[in-house]
Design an enzyme around this catalytic site. Structure first.
Site, PDB file in Angstrom:
ATOM      1  N   ASP A  35      -7.759  -0.410 -16.447  1.00  0.00           N
ATOM      2  CA  ASP A  35      -7.905   0.224 -15.137  1.00  0.00           C
ATOM      3  C   ASP A  35      -7.106   1.532 -15.083  1.00  0.00           C
ATOM      4  O   ASP A  35      -7.172   2.243 -14.081  1.00  0.00           O
ATOM      5  CB  ASP A  35      -7.449  -0.720 -14.013  1.00  0.00           C
ATOM      6  N   GLY A  39       0.803  -1.223   0.000  1.00  0.00           N
ATOM      7  CA  GLY A  39       0.000   0.000   0.000  1.00  0.00           C
ATOM      8  C   GLY A  39       0.832   1.268   0.000  1.00  0.00           C
ATOM      9  O   GLY A  39       0.299   2.373   0.142  1.00  0.00           O
ATOM     10  N   ASP A  58      -2.321   7.665 -14.243  1.00  0.00           N
ATOM     11  CA  ASP A  58      -1.341   6.626 -13.936  1.00  0.00           C
ATOM     12  C   ASP A  58      -0.005   6.847 -14.641  1.00  0.00           C
ATOM     13  O   ASP A  58       0.248   6.299 -15.707  1.00  0.00           O
ATOM     14  CB  ASP A  58      -1.886   5.219 -14.227  1.00  0.00           C
TER      15      ASP A  58
END
Ligand code: AMP
Ligand code: MG
Length: 486
Positions: free
Chosen positions: A248, A122, A258
């Protein structure tokens, strides 16, 4: 209170996300806060530039009104479908409505694990934080629709990547983080009810005008196709390679998202890739248009149940919408690329001139940015030197320049120069400069990062003091591969 949150995504059904708060970091330090963006968005920049602001932007303190969550999404990654992705290292803090009336997400990246993290930590290494800051802000200054960088924070912690690396937290701003993969999440689960909730939400948030259309879902598909067709043409104009065009990583708002293994090309070649994991060249420079259409086909598939109750009819509708992509993309590409050689509303002959220049550049191993930028110098001063110097051997380009000069005989010179200088940046975020900024940043020196960020704010205006940022890498500075932000 730095943010005035007004959250709507958090009020969607539970299936859309998992509530999760950021995890604390040890010793947050602000690397850069984007004051001008904050002001543009109606965010209290002075309020954010405080200990409280730093605590919020590092994930150490929950802002008033924040309803933090990780969004659910699926996606096709390099052509293979992954039903279970989602925000594994990003947390949506909430939404703000800017001075322009536009609603935007405020999201932390690298702020700790979420229920979608799978085996990931994460977190984000500092390098990808600096890279995304530099490239997304450069894209914005170049006029490309993009997510923005509100802040980069050093965490004081380390993560395990290629060895131990310092980590950071990035604050991303987007018109929304809804991706094609968000639609795929519900389609893969045959959850037509939530699919419709999502489509209605996207229409209300991004395309309110289509509510008046006879078939709003078909109109939504057409709008997304159109925005993506134009967006990808804009990338190509600038020599930008996204690098990881998974479904995505493609927004329905039409913003670039991204900035992982992305790169601006130095030496031109249509087959160029940088991403270390793109071994087959799926996301190569010249493949971006077709891949965009492939991704939009996946989007259209998710919408079939909403387009028509008769699936055959729905497919026919989707197919004719998808067919339009090619023309939309080509016409955007033609006008953007002919503008680079000073021609407006180019016809077939003008397009042929563009294509022969690109072929000559590929043969000549020329720098994409400098060839186009210096064409204006040819027109301005009459000297070919700066252009021909970009080619391995001059024969081909000399004859191209002759043909181009002939074509330019009857155009307005000043207007043409202006068009070319607006279409051809002089400063792009070159890979070796980004690497230099990251390397120094990893050692605690953010000066190269700040300098580069500053130069990239005015990419079309040549300044003597910034001349070192024009130049391509020396042979030993060339960056051959870029890596995902993971
Ligand atoms: P990306 O390469 O950014 O498109 O990410 C692909 C997927 O991997 C997304 O679901 C991310 O949330 C997830 N992911 C990437 N890096 C990490 C990480 N360090 N920890 C957890 N999940 C991650
Ligand atoms: Mg992604």
């Amino acid at each position: 209170m730095p943010f005035t949150f007004d959250n709507t995504y958090a009020r969607l059904p539970d299936a859309f996300f998992k509530r999760v708060a950021p995890t604390r970091v040890s010793a947050p330090a602000m690397i850069r806060l984007n004051h001008s963006l904050a002001t543009e968005l109606g965010i209290d920049a002075a309020g954010l530039d405080s200990l409280e602001g730093l605590a919020i932007l590092s994930g150490n303190q929950q802002a008033n009104g924040s309803d933090p969550l990780a969004m659910a999404y699926s996606g096709h990654q390099f052509g293979g479908f992954s039903p279970q992705l989602g925000d594994g290292r990003a947390i949506l803090l909430g939404e703000v409505v800017g001075n322009d009336g536009i609603r935007r997400d405020i999201q932390l990246k690298g702020s700790g694990p979420t229920p979608f993290s799978r085996r990931g930590d994460g977190r984000s290494a500092l390098g990808p934080v600096l890279r995304e800051y530099l490239v997304s802000e450069a894209m914005a200054a170049l006029g490309v629709p993009t997510t923005r960088a509100l802040a980069a924070v050093a965490s004081g912690d380390h993560v395990v990547r290629e060895g131990m690396m310092p980590s950071g937290v990035f604050t991303r701003v987007a018109q929304s983080h809804i991706r094609i993969g968000t639609f795929q999440w519900f389609a893969a689960r045959h959850d037509d009810d939530n699919l419709r909730v999502l489509a209605d939400y996207v229409i209300a948030r991004h395309y309110p005008a289509v509510q008046q259309e006879e078939n709003p879902y078909l109109a939504l598909l057409n709008q997304v196709i159109e925005r993506q067709a134009r967006l990808i043409a804009h990338w190509i104009q600038l020599g930008f390679i996204h690098g990881v065009m998974n479904t995505d990583n493609m927004t329905v708002s039409g913003e670039t998202i991204d900035y992982g293994p992305c790169a601006f090309m130095d030496t031109y070649h249509p087959a160029k890739t940088f991403s270390s994991i793109d071994r087959d060249g799926r996301y190569a420079f010249g493949n971006q248009g077709p891949i965009g259409q492939w991704n939009l086909t996946r989007f259209a598939e998710t919408l079939l149940p909403l387009l028509h109750t008769d699936q055959k009819k729905a497919i026919t509708m989707a197919e004719s919408s998808l067919d339009a992509f090619t023309d939309l993309h080509q016409s955007a590409l033609h006008s953007r690329l002919t503008a680079k050689i000073g021609l407006e509303g180019g016809d077939t002959d003008d397009w042929n001139l563009v294509e022969s220049l690109l072929q000559t550049m590929a043969n000549g191993e020329s720098d994409f940015t400098l060839v186009f930028r210096h064409l204006a110098t040819v027109l301005d001063t009459g000297s070919d030197d700066e252009v021909t110097r970009q080619f391995n051997q001059p024969t081909e380009i000399v004859s191209w320049l002759k043909a181009w000069r002939t074509r330019l005989q009857d155009v307005d010179r000043d207007r043409t120069l202006d068009l070319m200088r607006r279409s051809n940046p002089i400063y792009i975020p070159r890979n070796h400069r980004i690497e230099e900024a990251i390397k120094a940043g990893n050692e605690g020196d953010f000066e190269p990062f700040h300098r580069l960020n500053h130069v990239l704010q005015q990419p079309f205006t040549e300044r003597a003091e910034s001349s070192e940022y024009e130049v391509p890498p020396a042979p030993d500075e060339v960056v051959h591969a870029t890596f995902c932000g993971t």
